[in-house]
Design a protein around this motif. Structure first.
Motif, PDB file in Angstrom:
ATOM      1  N   ASP A  71     -29.309 -24.450   1.481  1.00 11.64           N
ATOM      2  CA  ASP A  71     -30.302 -23.480   0.994  1.00 11.64           C
ATOM      3  C   ASP A  71     -31.513 -24.116   0.329  1.00 11.64           C
ATOM      4  O   ASP A  71     -32.312 -23.415  -0.300  1.00 11.64           O
ATOM      5  CB  ASP A  71     -29.658 -22.475   0.027  1.00 11.64           C
ATOM      6  CG  ASP A  71     -28.737 -21.504   0.747  1.00 11.64           C
ATOM      7  OD1 ASP A  71     -28.975 -21.263   1.948  1.00 11.64           O
ATOM      8  OD2 ASP A  71     -27.786 -21.004   0.128  1.00 11.64           O
ATOM      9  N   LEU A 122     -42.722  -5.982   0.142  1.00 17.80           N
ATOM     10  CA  LEU A 122     -42.190  -7.158  -0.552  1.00 17.80           C
ATOM     11  C   LEU A 122     -43.238  -7.747  -1.497  1.00 17.80           C
ATOM     12  O   LEU A 122     -42.912  -8.174  -2.612  1.00 17.80           O
ATOM     13  CB  LEU A 122     -41.745  -8.205   0.468  1.00 17.80           C
ATOM     14  CG  LEU A 122     -41.134  -9.487  -0.103  1.00 17.80           C
ATOM     15  CD1 LEU A 122     -39.883  -9.175  -0.932  1.00 17.80           C
ATOM     16  CD2 LEU A 122     -40.799 -10.470   1.015  1.00 17.80           C
ATOM     17  N   GLN A 130     -42.874  -8.199  -5.579  1.00 12.78           N
ATOM     18  CA  GLN A 130     -43.056  -9.491  -6.243  1.00 12.78           C
ATOM     19  C   GLN A 130     -44.274  -9.504  -7.166  1.00 12.78           C
ATOM     20  O   GLN A 130     -44.352 -10.323  -8.080  1.00 12.78           O
ATOM     21  CB  GLN A 130     -43.196 -10.598  -5.190  1.00 12.78           C
ATOM     22  CG  GLN A 130     -41.942 -10.798  -4.354  1.00 12.78           C
ATOM     23  CD  GLN A 130     -42.158 -11.759  -3.202  1.00 12.78           C
ATOM     24  OE1 GLN A 130     -43.297 -11.997  -2.780  1.00 12.78           O
ATOM     25  NE2 GLN A 130     -41.077 -12.320  -2.678  1.00 12.78           N
ATOM     26  N   GLU A 155     -44.695 -16.865   4.710  1.00 13.95           N
ATOM     27  CA  GLU A 155     -43.783 -16.983   3.572  1.00 13.95           C
ATOM     28  C   GLU A 155     -43.053 -15.670   3.306  1.00 13.95           C
ATOM     29  O   GLU A 155     -41.856 -15.657   3.003  1.00 13.95           O
ATOM     30  CB  GLU A 155     -44.554 -17.419   2.322  1.00 13.95           C
ATOM     31  CG  GLU A 155     -45.067 -18.850   2.366  1.00 13.95           C
ATOM     32  CD  GLU A 155     -43.941 -19.864   2.495  1.00 13.95           C
ATOM     33  OE1 GLU A 155     -42.868 -19.645   1.901  1.00 13.95           O
ATOM     34  OE2 GLU A 155     -44.138 -20.870   3.204  1.00 13.95           O
ATOM     35  N   GLU A 156     -43.779 -14.565   3.413  1.00 12.48           N
ATOM     36  CA  GLU A 156     -43.156 -13.254   3.184  1.00 12.48           C
ATOM     37  C   GLU A 156     -42.104 -12.962   4.257  1.00 12.48           C
ATOM     38  O   GLU A 156     -41.030 -12.428   3.966  1.00 12.48           O
ATOM     39  CB  GLU A 156     -44.229 -12.153   3.179  1.00 12.48           C
ATOM     40  CG  GLU A 156     -45.346 -12.349   2.165  1.00 12.48           C
ATOM     41  CD  GLU A 156     -44.904 -12.087   0.734  1.00 12.48           C
ATOM     42  OE1 GLU A 156     -43.757 -11.671   0.528  1.00 12.48           O
ATOM     43  OE2 GLU A 156     -45.715 -12.309  -0.181  1.00 12.48           O
ATOM     44  N   TYR A 165     -40.424 -15.175   5.922  1.00 13.03           N
ATOM     45  CA  TYR A 165     -39.285 -16.060   5.631  1.00 13.03           C
ATOM     46  C   TYR A 165     -38.382 -15.437   4.565  1.00 13.03           C
ATOM     47  O   TYR A 165     -37.148 -15.440   4.693  1.00 13.03           O
ATOM     48  CB  TYR A 165     -39.806 -17.421   5.177  1.00 13.03           C
ATOM     49  CG  TYR A 165     -38.771 -18.290   4.500  1.00 13.03           C
ATOM     50  CD1 TYR A 165     -37.711 -18.837   5.213  1.00 13.03           C
ATOM     51  CD2 TYR A 165     -38.855 -18.558   3.133  1.00 13.03           C
ATOM     52  CE1 TYR A 165     -36.760 -19.629   4.587  1.00 13.03           C
ATOM     53  CE2 TYR A 165     -37.914 -19.344   2.501  1.00 13.03           C
ATOM     54  CZ  TYR A 165     -36.868 -19.879   3.225  1.00 13.03           C
ATOM     55  OH  TYR A 165     -35.927 -20.656   2.600  1.00 13.03           O
ATOM     56  N   GLU A 166     -38.993 -14.883   3.510  1.00 15.09           N
ATOM     57  CA  GLU A 166     -38.212 -14.235   2.449  1.00 15.09           C
ATOM     58  C   GLU A 166     -37.438 -13.039   2.994  1.00 15.09           C
ATOM     59  O   GLU A 166     -36.283 -12.805   2.627  1.00 15.09           O
ATOM     60  CB  GLU A 166     -39.140 -13.788   1.313  1.00 15.09           C
ATOM     61  CG  GLU A 166     -39.701 -14.923   0.484  1.00 15.09           C
ATOM     62  CD  GLU A 166     -38.621 -15.692  -0.263  1.00 15.09           C
ATOM     63  OE1 GLU A 166     -37.604 -15.075  -0.634  1.00 15.09           O
ATOM     64  OE2 GLU A 166     -38.788 -16.908  -0.449  1.00 15.09           O
ATOM     65  N   LYS A 224     -34.245 -14.057   4.849  1.00 10.31           N
ATOM     66  CA  LYS A 224     -33.109 -14.554   4.082  1.00 10.31           C
ATOM     67  C   LYS A 224     -32.093 -13.433   3.885  1.00 10.31           C
ATOM     68  O   LYS A 224     -32.400 -12.254   3.973  1.00 10.31           O
ATOM     69  CB  LYS A 224     -33.569 -15.097   2.723  1.00 10.31           C
ATOM     70  CG  LYS A 224     -34.475 -16.316   2.808  1.00 10.31           C
ATOM     71  CD  LYS A 224     -33.803 -17.507   3.462  1.00 10.31           C
ATOM     72  CE  LYS A 224     -32.743 -18.122   2.585  1.00 10.31           C
ATOM     73  NZ  LYS A 224     -33.268 -18.719   1.357  1.00 10.31           N
ATOM     74  N   THR A 236     -30.723 -11.826   1.526  1.00 12.12           N
ATOM     75  CA  THR A 236     -30.873 -10.729   0.561  1.00 12.12           C
ATOM     76  C   THR A 236     -31.722  -9.584   1.097  1.00 12.12           C
ATOM     77  O   THR A 236     -31.630  -8.462   0.620  1.00 12.12           O
ATOM     78  CB  THR A 236     -31.512 -11.255  -0.738  1.00 12.12           C
ATOM     79  OG1 THR A 236     -32.714 -11.966  -0.410  1.00 12.12           O
ATOM     80  CG2 THR A 236     -30.554 -12.184  -1.468  1.00 12.12           C
ATOM     81  N   HIS A 237     -32.580  -9.870   2.089  1.00  9.38           N
ATOM     82  CA  HIS A 237     -33.456  -8.829   2.629  1.00  9.38           C
ATOM     83  C   HIS A 237     -33.204  -8.542   4.108  1.00  9.38           C
ATOM     84  O   HIS A 237     -33.781  -7.617   4.667  1.00  9.38           O
ATOM     85  CB  HIS A 237     -34.932  -9.236   2.476  1.00  9.38           C
ATOM     86  CG  HIS A 237     -35.385  -9.375   1.060  1.00  9.38           C
ATOM     87  ND1 HIS A 237     -35.355 -10.573   0.397  1.00  9.38           N
ATOM     88  CD2 HIS A 237     -35.874  -8.463   0.176  1.00  9.38           C
ATOM     89  CE1 HIS A 237     -35.817 -10.411  -0.832  1.00  9.38           C
ATOM     90  NE2 HIS A 237     -36.131  -9.144  -0.995  1.00  9.38           N
TER      91      HIS A 237
END
Length: 523
Positions: A28, A129, A133, A255-256, A258-259, A262, A264-265
């Motif tokens: 990770d 998202l 944030q 980047e968003e 990628y988040e 993951k 969690t989303h």
């Protein structure tokens, strides 16, 4: 303890290109990042790009490919609202679901059919998202992405109380209009239309929002961009015209995304990820089979040999004389061609949307770019920083300074370190038939190159191997055709490599490319 590797690939489709971002993780933790841009104008992902993505995926089992909807026609629904027919629905946040038509989802899924896809999100997911944030209150937030504007208004609690999506004029539409003259002036016209259209859009949203009788006052407008089109002066003027605090900020869609991909989303994706291969069961099975085999041999076969007095016959095997094959050492054409491809693509990616590249000369340690641009600071802010990553010296000389700035950009002393594993090594055996004369080699090259290619024999040399040098001249519609040609050469069992310099010139017929090609064979 075993380490857990994973690879996240973001593949975002724009009108005529595909941007790919790679993130390699170990336990990770991000240990490597990379990005590429491909020309992609077809309705389905090209086989060459799909092959590259599949090659990356084959190296790591836990590879996840994510994308955004190509045609985003999503609708936001309150959690309690009835689901729409012929729509796929997933979660946006605690208050809203998001729905996309099955046809639209199929279009995106089908585009990546050759390599597969794990997660598909909407631009609304990116926007939501970002708000989670970066909390804001009584704010109109607009995400400008891929010729669309995704708009939401949040109240004093940060909850979405209004949403709407608009389509903006694309550069291709300007290009088809009667006002279009050339690429540089066309880009200037597009920038002006874009600014006026965006100001009118914000004005209409605010008016429509207040007509709905919402007891909320919009205190601020936030414009989020992936590609910058507006200047600070235009933003200031727009804020003054609308009489509201207005900001213009960049957002990293990569980047968003990628988040979102993951764990969690990832449950917000419109599709479920593909099952990932695992070697655990296979390894256990192999170990068990080997153990049982050895146990059986030791328990039964060996004792019976002793009990029955069977002597193992050892046959003397006559050694066969193996004729030693003479190793043929020729230049590694795949590595040579791939380095040229890498440097050419690297240089082309430094050219922003508002600059026209007239001529490009690629040499071993330097490049020359003949360009038309609108603003001088484009070189300082965009082009120079990117070129400095690979070249020690980067300079510009302006030839003409009118509405269109004509300039010559020179970069030399290439210093970027190329790791040995960056390029594919040639592992096959070069064809070692009888010596091929010039006529036969020329005919072979005619098969490999397009029909309009001019192939002229220049010279030959003989040292450790024999080399025929050819001057190649061809016209292509886009650089992608040149890169496909390199792939064709790399698939050959002959040592055929491109040498420096490589010249690209923009003409009315297309892009004229000229270079020297070497055909190597044993003496």
């Amino acid at each position: 303890m075993f380490s857990k590797e994973s690879l996240y690939i973001n593949a975002i489709k724009f009108s005529n290109q595909l941007k790919v971002n790679y993130k390699k993780l170990n336990n990770d933790e991000i240990i490597e990042t990379n990005s590429s841009t491909f020309i992609a104008t077809d309705d389905i992902l090209g086989r060459d790009i799909a092959t590259k993505l599949n090659n990356h995926a084959s190296e790591i089992n836990n590879t996840y490919i994510s994308t955004l909807l190509i045609a985003d026609d999503t609708i936001l629904l309150r959690k309690k609202e009835v689901k729409l027919r012929d729509y796929v629905v997933t979660s946006l946040n605690n208050d809203y679901n998001i729905a996309v038509s099955k046809n639209t989802l199929f279009e995106t899924r089908n585009y990546f059919e050759k390599c597969g896809i794990d997660y598909i999100f909407s631009a609304y997911h990116i926007l939501n998202l970002h708000i989670e944030q970066n909390p804001c209150n009584n704010n109109l937030v607009v995400l400008l992405f891929n010729n669309q504007a995704f708009c939401i208004v949040v109240n004093d609690s940060g909850q979405i109380i209004y949403n709407k999506r608009f389509t903006l004029t694309a550069f291709e539409d300007i290009k088809q209009s009667k006002f279009y003259e050339n690429e540089v002036l066309g880009q200037k016209l597009y920038d002006e239309v874009y600014a006026l259209e965006l100001e009118e859009l914000v004005k209409n949203i605010i008016e429509e929002f207040y007509k709905q009788g919402k007891n909320i006052f919009i205190e601020k407008v936030s414009l989020l961009y992936n590609i910058r089109y507006l200047t600070e002066a235009q933003i200031s003027q727009m804020s003054s015209d609308l009489m509201i605090d207005l900001t213009y900020h960049p957002i990293s869609v990569d980047e968003e995304l990628y988040e979102l991909s993951k764990s969690t989303h990832s449950n917000k994706s419109f599709i479920r990820p593909r099952p990932k291969p695992t070697n655990t069961f296979r390894n256990m099975l192999i170990t068990l089979v080997i153990f049982l085999f050895l146990f059986t041999v030791s328990l039964f076969i060996l004792p019976y040999n002793k009990w029955l007095g069977i002597e193992k016959k050892i046959e003397k095997v006559e050694e066969k004389k193996v004729e030693k094959i003479k190793e043929i050492i020729l230049p590694n054409h795949i590595k040579s061609n791939s380095i040229i491809e890498f440097k050419a693509l690297e240089a082309l990616e430094t050219i922003p949307y508002d600059v026209v590249l007239r001529e490009f000369i690629l040499d071993r340690n330097n490049i020359i770019l003949d360009v038309d641009m609108l603003k001088k600071d484009t070189f300082i802010k965009v082009i120079k920083p990117e070129l400095k990553k690979s070249y020690e010296n980067v300079d510009i000389k302006f030839k003409e300074e009118n509405i269109i700035l004509k300039a010559l950009i020179k970069a030399n002393k290439y210093h970027k370190e190329m790791k040995g594993n960056t390029f594919k090594n040639y592992k096959d055996v070069y064809i070692s038939n009888e010596f091929m004369p010039i006529i036969a080699v020329t005919e072979q090259l005619k098969i490999l190159f397009p029909t309009n290619t001019i192939i002229n024999f220049k010279s030959s040399s003989k040292d450790k191997f024999n080399t025929f040098n050819y001057l190649i001249n061809l016209v292509v519609k886009s650089p992608l055709e040149f890169f496909k040609l390199i792939d064709t050469l790399n698939n050959e069992l002959y040592s055929i490599n491109i040498t420096y310099p490589v010249n690209f010139i923009k003409t009315e017929a297309g892009i004229e490319i000229e270079f020297t090609l070497q055909f190597n064979q044993p003496i």
